[in-house]
Design a protein around this motif. Sequence first.
Motif, PDB file in Angstrom:
ATOM      1  N   ARG A  66      77.218 -29.256  50.232  1.00  0.00           N
ATOM      2  CA  ARG A  66      77.856 -29.074  51.291  1.00  0.00           C
ATOM      3  C   ARG A  66      76.697 -29.328  53.091  1.00  0.00           C
ATOM      4  N   LEU A  67      75.822 -29.464  53.080  1.00  0.00           N
ATOM      5  CA  LEU A  67      74.617 -30.113  53.562  1.00  0.00           C
ATOM      6  C   LEU A  67      74.714 -31.313  53.938  1.00  0.00           C
ATOM      7  N   THR A  68      75.108 -31.875  52.783  1.00  0.00           N
ATOM      8  CA  THR A  68      75.330 -33.709  52.816  1.00  0.00           C
ATOM      9  C   THR A  68      75.688 -33.642  52.938  1.00  0.00           C
ATOM     10  N   ARG A  69      77.236 -33.535  53.203  1.00  0.00           N
ATOM     11  CA  ARG A  69      78.595 -33.771  53.793  1.00  0.00           C
ATOM     12  C   ARG A  69      78.472 -33.578  55.293  1.00  0.00           C
ATOM     13  N   LEU A  70      77.949 -31.796  55.453  1.00  0.00           N
ATOM     14  CA  LEU A  70      78.137 -32.105  57.333  1.00  0.00           C
ATOM     15  C   LEU A  70      77.048 -32.569  57.442  1.00  0.00           C
ATOM     16  N   ALA A  71      75.922 -33.264  57.161  1.00  0.00           N
ATOM     17  CA  ALA A  71      75.459 -34.549  57.862  1.00  0.00           C
ATOM     18  C   ALA A  71      75.738 -35.991  58.019  1.00  0.00           C
ATOM     19  N   LYS A  72      76.635 -35.629  56.987  1.00  0.00           N
ATOM     20  CA  LYS A  72      76.966 -37.639  57.642  1.00  0.00           C
ATOM     21  C   LYS A  72      78.005 -37.497  58.007  1.00  0.00           C
ATOM     22  N   ARG A  73      78.640 -36.736  58.421  1.00  0.00           N
ATOM     23  CA  ARG A  73      79.789 -36.301  59.476  1.00  0.00           C
ATOM     24  C   ARG A  73      79.374 -35.781  60.870  1.00  0.00           C
ATOM     25  N   MET A  74      78.202 -35.144  60.844  1.00  0.00           N
ATOM     26  CA  MET A  74      77.789 -34.907  62.581  1.00  0.00           C
ATOM     27  C   MET A  74      76.915 -35.934  63.035  1.00  0.00           C
ATOM     28  N   PHE A  75      75.815 -37.245  61.708  1.00  0.00           N
ATOM     29  CA  PHE A  75      75.569 -38.080  62.721  1.00  0.00           C
ATOM     30  C   PHE A  75      76.795 -39.464  62.020  1.00  0.00           C
ATOM     31  N   ASN A  76      77.294 -39.160  61.155  1.00  0.00           N
ATOM     32  CA  ASN A  76      78.636 -40.475  61.581  1.00  0.00           C
ATOM     33  C   ASN A  76      77.428 -41.605  60.729  1.00  0.00           C
ATOM     34  N   VAL A  77      76.538 -41.208  59.515  1.00  0.00           N
ATOM     35  CA  VAL A  77      76.590 -42.248  58.882  1.00  0.00           C
ATOM     36  C   VAL A  77      76.905 -42.141  57.475  1.00  0.00           C
ATOM     37  N   PRO A  78      76.613 -43.762  56.620  1.00  0.00           N
ATOM     38  CA  PRO A  78      77.627 -43.584  55.243  1.00  0.00           C
ATOM     39  C   PRO A  78      77.021 -43.018  54.269  1.00  0.00           C
ATOM     40  N   ILE A  79      76.001 -42.666  54.399  1.00  0.00           N
ATOM     41  CA  ILE A  79      74.485 -41.758  53.385  1.00  0.00           C
ATOM     42  C   ILE A  79      73.728 -40.890  54.027  1.00  0.00           C
ATOM     43  N   ALA A  80      74.249 -39.662  53.569  1.00  0.00           N
ATOM     44  CA  ALA A  80      73.411 -38.230  53.627  1.00  0.00           C
ATOM     45  C   ALA A  80      72.743 -37.701  52.100  1.00  0.00           C
ATOM     46  N   LEU A  81      71.516 -36.932  51.802  1.00  0.00           N
ATOM     47  CA  LEU A  81      70.559 -37.008  50.363  1.00  0.00           C
ATOM     48  C   LEU A  81      70.298 -36.328  50.791  1.00  0.00           C
ATOM     49  N   VAL A  82      69.818 -34.991  49.386  1.00  0.00           N
ATOM     50  CA  VAL A  82      69.097 -34.242  49.543  1.00  0.00           C
ATOM     51  C   VAL A  82      68.279 -34.748  48.485  1.00  0.00           C
ATOM     52  N   SER A  83      66.539 -35.338  48.834  1.00  0.00           N
ATOM     53  CA  SER A  83      65.847 -36.195  48.009  1.00  0.00           C
ATOM     54  C   SER A  83      64.542 -35.473  47.451  1.00  0.00           C
ATOM     55  N   LEU A  84      64.556 -35.628  46.258  1.00  0.00           N
ATOM     56  CA  LEU A  84      63.535 -34.559  45.815  1.00  0.00           C
ATOM     57  C   LEU A  84      61.827 -35.536  45.170  1.00  0.00           C
ATOM     58  N   ILE A  85      61.173 -35.528  46.129  1.00  0.00           N
ATOM     59  CA  ILE A  85      59.979 -36.714  45.447  1.00  0.00           C
ATOM     60  C   ILE A  85      59.095 -36.080  43.912  1.00  0.00           C
ATOM     61  N   ASP A  86      59.319 -37.146  43.063  1.00  0.00           N
ATOM     62  CA  ASP A  86      58.609 -36.724  41.770  1.00  0.00           C
ATOM     63  C   ASP A  86      57.590 -37.569  41.899  1.00  0.00           C
ATOM     64  N   SER A  87      56.606 -37.615  40.816  1.00  0.00           N
ATOM     65  CA  SER A  87      55.295 -38.495  40.985  1.00  0.00           C
ATOM     66  C   SER A  87      55.557 -39.905  40.738  1.00  0.00           C
ATOM     67  N   ASP A  88      56.389 -40.620  40.279  1.00  0.00           N
ATOM     68  CA  ASP A  88      56.849 -41.619  40.884  1.00  0.00           C
ATOM     69  C   ASP A  88      58.724 -41.568  40.989  1.00  0.00           C
ATOM     70  N   ARG A  89      58.894 -40.776  40.978  1.00  0.00           N
ATOM     71  CA  ARG A  89      60.388 -41.635  41.642  1.00  0.00           C
ATOM     72  C   ARG A  89      60.841 -40.709  42.700  1.00  0.00           C
ATOM     73  N   GLN A  90      62.197 -41.005  42.938  1.00  0.00           N
ATOM     74  CA  GLN A  90      62.714 -39.816  43.579  1.00  0.00           C
ATOM     75  C   GLN A  90      64.112 -39.375  43.555  1.00  0.00           C
ATOM     76  N   TRP A  91      64.653 -38.299  43.083  1.00  0.00           N
ATOM     77  CA  TRP A  91      65.427 -37.740  42.359  1.00  0.00           C
ATOM     78  C   TRP A  91      66.790 -37.446  43.843  1.00  0.00           C
ATOM     79  N   PHE A  92      67.862 -37.141  43.497  1.00  0.00           N
ATOM     80  CA  PHE A  92      68.734 -36.666  44.180  1.00  0.00           C
ATOM     81  C   PHE A  92      69.237 -35.272  43.890  1.00  0.00           C
ATOM     82  N   LYS A  93      69.397 -34.713  44.788  1.00  0.00           N
ATOM     83  CA  LYS A  93      69.852 -32.861  44.197  1.00  0.00           C
ATOM     84  C   LYS A  93      71.257 -33.430  45.207  1.00  0.00           C
ATOM     85  N   SER A  94      71.087 -34.201  46.044  1.00  0.00           N
ATOM     86  CA  SER A  94      72.492 -34.432  46.358  1.00  0.00           C
ATOM     87  C   SER A  94      72.868 -35.720  46.940  1.00  0.00           C
TER      88      SER A  94
END
Length: 320
Positions: free
Chosen positions: A33-61
Amino acid sequence: MNKLDTSYDETLRVHTLRELNILDTAPEDRFDRLTRLAKRMFNVPIALVSLIDSDRQWFKSSIGLPVSQTARSVSFCGHAILQNEAFVVPDASLDPRFATNPLVLGEPHIRFYAGQPLKLGNGIVLGTLCIIDSVPRSFSDEDREALRDLAKIVENELIAIHMAVEDELTGLPNRRGFLHQAQKTISLCYRLGKPAALIFFDLTRFKQINDQYGHDEGDRALKTFGRLLDNLTRESDTSARLAGDEFVLLMNDASAEAAKECVARLEKGVRDYNEHSGKPYDIRFNEGIVELDLQTDHSVQLLLKLADAMMYQQKRKRMD
């Protein structure tokens, strides 16, 4: 590309993230819900909740990006978690830190990036709420404030998850958090043929501390034992407070003999504390040790039951 700075306490940060047991979980609408809202609010094609692991970034949303993770070495969010406020890149193709980044040169052809760090209540940064565009753009103070407000909601969701799996008194995982993480560890041990040992702890005469010196003193005794136990825990191990005066330690890639050595070190730590604490009581404990049988499929619950039984056997022997 410039190398990422990880001069802060990266071990603690990654340990905290993994204790949430959120990595590689299914999408949840509360984050989407929050990434969809961010996408609409800022009129961008991509919005992410990104969690930074030791050697990767994994997207919860992930809204607008058809992958669940990328290498941390090419991540913009890896830079953003080093900031206190939003990290903004107006045009990545003109930024020497990112101009040769494969995510800039190729799909998704990042030009604009803005990421707000996501913190737990203890200040540890786990990742970002970020927005991405394929064209350069500016980002006003008002935009920064709006992104910060949205990120705060994401932080509240992460804090709720954190509290659901953490024992509030000791800061260790609670029973729910332990069962979730320990089952992953045991499954991995079976798959790789690696040993594991589980130690079940029970504080001796803990009720007397509560009765004679009050519950506040009892809480201090629990926190002290939890701290002493956690100090012995390797990054690959999982310690927890199950309930009341019961604690547990699951040692990955360790035999029963290694577990006994760990108990001996804990006994020494407890003795040293008792000698110098000035408290009118001593912290003492009984333990039961069970080694994982790689030939038999054991659940975490069964291992706990077996270790608990071993602890009670030892307790009776010491009382005789």
